[in-house]
Design an enzyme around this catalytic site. Structure first.
Site, PDB file in Angstrom:
ATOM      1  N   CYS A   2       0.850  -1.207   0.000  1.00  0.00           N
ATOM      2  CA  CYS A   2       0.000   0.000   0.000  1.00  0.00           C
ATOM      3  C   CYS A   2       0.885   1.257   0.000  1.00  0.00           C
ATOM      4  O   CYS A   2       2.093   1.173   0.168  1.00  0.00           O
ATOM      5  CB  CYS A   2      -0.868   0.047   1.248  1.00  0.00           C
ATOM      6  SG  CYS A   2      -1.678  -1.500   1.624  1.00  0.00           S
ATOM      7  N   LYS A 591       6.556  -8.311 -20.387  1.00  0.00           N
ATOM      8  CA  LYS A 591       6.264  -8.714 -19.003  1.00  0.00           C
ATOM      9  C   LYS A 591       5.016  -9.581 -18.933  1.00  0.00           C
ATOM     10  O   LYS A 591       4.917 -10.474 -18.103  1.00  0.00           O
ATOM     11  CB  LYS A 591       6.100  -7.458 -18.143  1.00  0.00           C
ATOM     12  CG  LYS A 591       5.952  -7.708 -16.655  1.00  0.00           C
ATOM     13  CD  LYS A 591       7.281  -8.008 -16.016  1.00  0.00           C
ATOM     14  CE  LYS A 591       7.165  -8.292 -14.525  1.00  0.00           C
ATOM     15  NZ  LYS A 591       8.342  -9.035 -14.031  1.00  0.00           N
TER      16      LYS A 591
HETATM   17  C1  AGP Z   1      10.600 -14.330 -16.198  1.00  0.00           C
HETATM   18  O1  AGP Z   1      11.745 -13.622 -15.929  1.00  0.00           O
HETATM   19  C2  AGP Z   1      10.072 -14.131 -17.548  1.00  0.00           C
HETATM   20  N1  AGP Z   1       9.768 -12.760 -17.762  1.00  0.00           N
HETATM   21  C3  AGP Z   1       9.007 -15.114 -18.031  1.00  0.00           C
HETATM   22  O2  AGP Z   1       9.605 -16.376 -18.136  1.00  0.00           O
HETATM   23  C4  AGP Z   1       7.740 -15.247 -17.204  1.00  0.00           C
HETATM   24  O3  AGP Z   1       8.003 -15.879 -15.988  1.00  0.00           O
HETATM   25  C5  AGP Z   1       6.694 -16.028 -18.000  1.00  0.00           C
HETATM   26  O4  AGP Z   1       6.386 -15.334 -19.177  1.00  0.00           O
HETATM   27  C6  AGP Z   1       5.430 -16.291 -17.209  1.00  0.00           C
HETATM   28  O5  AGP Z   1       4.839 -15.093 -16.809  1.00  0.00           O
HETATM   29  P1  AGP Z   1       3.778 -15.071 -15.652  1.00  0.00           P
HETATM   30  O6  AGP Z   1       4.451 -15.484 -14.388  1.00  0.00           O
HETATM   31  O7  AGP Z   1       3.273 -13.662 -15.618  1.00  0.00           O
HETATM   32  O8  AGP Z   1       2.694 -16.047 -16.020  1.00  0.00           O
END
Ligand code: AGP
Length: 596
Positions: A2, A591
């Protein structure tokens, strides 16, 4: 994660726009609800709801709010669902006091019962309200604010910071215990916030509070008291000269490094939350215990957490859990899936299409589906029967770090509770993580010039450290663009050993129980001219056999597995920076992957 903000001015004025702007500047911390309160003379104007700052502020017309003092809060749900009643700030019983907090009051449930038994009006399930009643309890006994906060501090367990004010007064009061709190000093006003971004547009003169300090804010001055003995504390303001962008990174050059360093704190918050939410945890554990087949499903880093979870469930609770890469769930398992089976779907974003596809497939066969995610209100959390929050706040950097360690800790804590392993002292884990991050950095940096010229690398692990080797390798290839394979150490001799040439670097991640096996692997590499780098606890045999060693602090094998991923995160970070790449935004990656 928060965020709170409060402001004290000399006279009644339009505070709504200031509060909206401050709230917007705290949104990077992650939130699901927003509220604002203004105090003037004998009245408190309180407006709040679940939703985005823009939407809630518009719906309740925050812009028209006036007062001599104001408080705004962004809430990231821990105690109580995101809702209007649980949104902050909160009033005391009579509505003549208002306050908001950041953090976790871990004895919230017990305190709420006490407050109700004492005749106070408790309106929500939220622990921010408990902070207000904890002060009300002693104000009601005739104490002044400083004494009341001193007493409330003894009642409120956990890490938190809160700000509070009352009618017929001209001040705000705040205390810091574990959560961040900074005071801003301007011309004709003072303000307080969880973080600098909401203060810097107003003033660059600040005082950083330390744990156990109470601050009283007048429009033209502030005063600090020790919560322990009430004694006055003298501290001169400092002037912040950094840019806003660098302030958002909290002085770190990249979000990734900031997020790596946040891991002990978010782990602490997660463990507090899990301890305070035993009813929900028991419910999940019962489902796990009774599951005919238990599948842990995710992609990328989240899949590595599933793999770690599977090892913990086996070792700590004797429960088989099948780790599955989400797109492989349907072809490999769906035909055999049915009612009585349980899937835990793991995702930082809660929006990964591959994971949502697997969820839909599992649900179509009557499988019970739970989730573990960081983003509140994400599709995954809405579509599953129950949701385990990761409590990490926003993770901005594309490479997942703090969400991974909190995924791993969630599985570890669930497995330990399921297996009755009360000997594992989880309270020590955040400090061990902090110690690891601090102590390994020098040896990790020293390795960068040796490893960085190579475009092919291997990270090997065994048993508890196998998932960490995979995760370390994923981090490395994600942000350095080098090819790096994570592998079970014993598999190396079944093929990849042929890649070893003079100086070829191989990292071996080992738990304390696997050292003899790992030493065999090390020597297979070394006698072919390769360079063996060990990551593990201090061990004379390991140190004698490896060419280089990254030492992690001593702990039990379960905690050691988690600690071993921290130097690998740092190694990938330092290698990427040395190569001139931005680790926060690696090329070609996103992301949140909402495509097949
Ligand atoms: C992690 O460093 C990566 N950006 C990637 O492998 C990620 O974990 C994967 O795309 C899954 O994403 P999520 O955890 O949002 O489902």
């Amino acid at each position: 994660m928060c965020g709170i903000f409060g402001i004290v001015t000399a006279n009644e004025q339009a505070l709504g726009p200031i509060l909206i702007d401050a709230a917007k500047r705290l949104t990077y911390r992650g939130y699901d609800s927003v509220g604002a309160a203004t105090i003037s003379g004998r009245t408190i104007d309180l407006r709040k709801d679940a939703g985005k700052v823009e939407d809630v502020a518009e719906k309740y017309n925050f812009a028209e709010m006036t007062g001599q003092r104001g408080i705004t809060q962004l809430r990231w749900a821990t105690f109580g669902t995101p809702s209007q009643v649980n949104a902050q700030p909160h009033l005391d019983s009579d509505g003549d006091m208002v306050g908001a907090h950041n953090g976790n009051v871990v004895n919230n449930v017990e305190l709420r019962q006490q407050f109700m038994a004492e005749g106070m009006t408790v309106r929500s399930e939220n622990d921010g309200e408990s902070c207000v009643h904890a002060v009300e309890r002693y104000i009601g006994q005739g104490m002044d604010f400083i004494s009341a906060i001193q007493h409330a501090y003894k009642d409120l367990e956990g890490d938190y910071a809160f700000v509070i004010g009352a009618i017929n007064d001209d001040k705000l009061y705040a205390i810091k215990k574990g959560s961040g709190l900074v005071v801003g000093i301007g011309e004709d006003f003072t303000c307080i916030s969880s973080d600098l971004p909401s203060i810097l547009p107003l003033t660059r003169d600040v005082i950083r509070l330390e744990d156990g300090e109470i601050v009283t804010l007048w429009a033209d001055k502030v005063q600090l008291h020790s919560v322990v003995d009430g004694g006055l504390i003298a501290r001169e303001p400092e002037t912040i000269t950094e840019s806003m962008a660098s302030v958002k990174k909290d002085g770190y050059p990249h979000f990734m490094l900031k997020e790596i360093h946040e891991q002990p704190q978010v782990a602490r918050e997660l463990l507090h939350r899990m301890a305070g939410d035993q009813e929900e945890i028991e419910h999940v554990l019962l489902k796990i215990k009774n599951a005919r087949n238990l599948y842990l499903i995710g992609c990328g880093t989240s899949y590595h957490a599933c793999l770690a979870g599977s090892v913990y469930f086996s070792q700590l609770a004797g429960k088989t859990a099948i780790p599955v890469l989400a797109p492989q769930f349907e072809p490999q398992y769906l035909n055999a899936v049915g009612e009585g089976d349980l899937g835990i779907f793991v995702s930082q974003s809660g929006e990964t299409k591959d994971v949502l596809n697997a969820l839909q497939a599992g649900q179509s066969k009557g499988m019970t589906c739970l989730s573990m995610a960081n983003v509140i209100g994400s599709t995954l959390t809405l579509k599953t029967e129950a949701w385990l929050p990761l409590v990490c706040g926003y993770e901005i950097s594309v490479p997942a770090t703090k969400t991974f360690t909190n995924q791993v800790i969630t599985f570890m804590a669930l497995a330990a509770q399921l297996g009755g392993r009360s000997d594992l002292d989880f309270d020590t884990l955040p400090d061990l993580m902090a110690e690891t991050i601090e102590t390994v950095d020098t040896s990790v940096r020293a390795l960068v010039p040796k490893i960085n010229p190579w475009e092919d690398l291997y990270i090997l692990g065994y048993g508890l450290t196998y998932p960490m080797a995979l995760e370390g390798a994923l981090k490395l290839k994600e942000i350095t663009y080098a090819h790096c394979e994570g592998m079970l150490s014993t598999e190396f001799k079944h093929g990849p050993l042929s890649a070893v040439t003079e100086g070829f670097p191989v990292l071996f991640v080992t738990g304390p129980e696997d050292v003899p096996l790992i030493i065999s692997g090390i020597n297979e590499v070394k006698c072919r001219g390769g360079e063996a780098i060990a990551v593990g606890q201090s061990d004379p045999a390991l140190a004698a056999n490896a060419d280089d060693m990254i030492e992690i602090p001593d702990s039990n094998p379960i905690f050691a597995s988690l600690l071993s991923v921290l130097p690998l995160q740092l190694l990938s970070y330092h290698m990427a920076v040395a190569r001139g790449y931005d680790p926060d935004f690696p090329r070609n990656l996103s992301k949140t992957l909402t495509v097949d």
